[in-house]
Write an enzyme that holds these catalytic residues in place. Structure first.
Site, PDB file in Angstrom:
ATOM      1  CG  HIS A 116      -2.022  -0.979   1.150  1.00 20.50           C
ATOM      2  ND1 HIS A 116      -3.019  -1.140   0.044  1.00 20.50           N
ATOM      3  CD2 HIS A 116      -2.325  -1.820   1.993  1.00 20.50           C
ATOM      4  CE1 HIS A 116      -3.657  -2.227   0.253  1.00 20.50           C
ATOM      5  NE2 HIS A 116      -3.622  -2.494   1.469  1.00 20.50           N
ATOM      6  CB  CYS A 146      -1.912   2.553  -5.709  1.00 17.49           C
ATOM      7  SG  CYS A 146      -2.955   1.203  -5.804  1.00 17.49           S
TER       8      CYS A 146
END
Length: 197
Positions: A115, A173
């Site tokens: 993440h 991301c």
């Protein structure tokens, strides 16, 4: 008999205080749970190295540590355990190894996702030429050098992985400061394993 403005304000203050304590209590619980999970994962990694087999960090865990990543420069120190599986259940506790790719620290091209706002937030600080250490499942340490970092759009097709190289791909991301999640952009840091291991 109507309540006075003072008693209404006092009741509102008590309600706000209770709500604040409840929210901080819940946040403290989540923080404590995250810290405990990291201790259990670190312990499972040490047991895995000693027993030469995967060890789950807690009995109901559907993942286990498969490698350890270390990065250090002047301002940043990261020491992370890579868990098996790159799904949400693993990524909540640490970076995850993508099944079907080489294990970190072994020959081949390994993919590890994480993440952008937790474990892999430090990727934005990495520079080409920086080194990262990987401890493999046999306890050996390997040095990787950052070869490139690029932004990829997964709507344009899958991420391309070169075969026949000993490499590590760290993927998260993008952009790092986006308030929404799940967009099509990925930040990919490609590292090559140095031969002097």
């Amino acid at each position: 008999m109507q309540p006075s403005i003072h008693s209404l304000l006092r009741g509102l203050a008590v309600a706000l205080l209770l709500a604040t304590v409840s929210l901080y209590g819940h946040a403290g619980y989540l923080y404590s749970k995250a810290v405990l999970a990291q201790w259990l994962i670190a312990d499972a990694w040490q047991q895995s190295l000693a027993e030469h087999k995967p060890v789950r960090p807690w009995p109901w865990a559907d993942t286990w540590p498969v490698a350890r990543l270390k990065y250090q420069n002047h301002d940043t120190v990261e020491d992370l355990y890579v868990l098996e599986g790159a799904a949400g259940n693993s990524l909540a506790f640490g970076p995850g190894h993508m099944a079907g790719t080489a294990l970190p620290g072994t020959p081949g091209n390994s993919v590890v996702g994480g993440h952008r706002d937790t474990h892999f937030a430090f990727l934005k600080e990495l520079q080409v030429g920086d080194h990262l250490q990987v401890q493999g499942h046999q306890g050996e340490w390997h040095t990787y050098r950052i070869d490139q970092a690029r932004i990829r759009d997964i709507n344009q097709g899958p991420l391309w992985l070169e075969s026949g190289v000993d490499a590590l791909q760290l993927i998260t991301c993008y952009p790092f400061d986006s308030i929404s999640s799940g967009g099509p952009l990925r930040y990919q840091v490609s590292l090559l394993r140095l031969n002097n291991d």
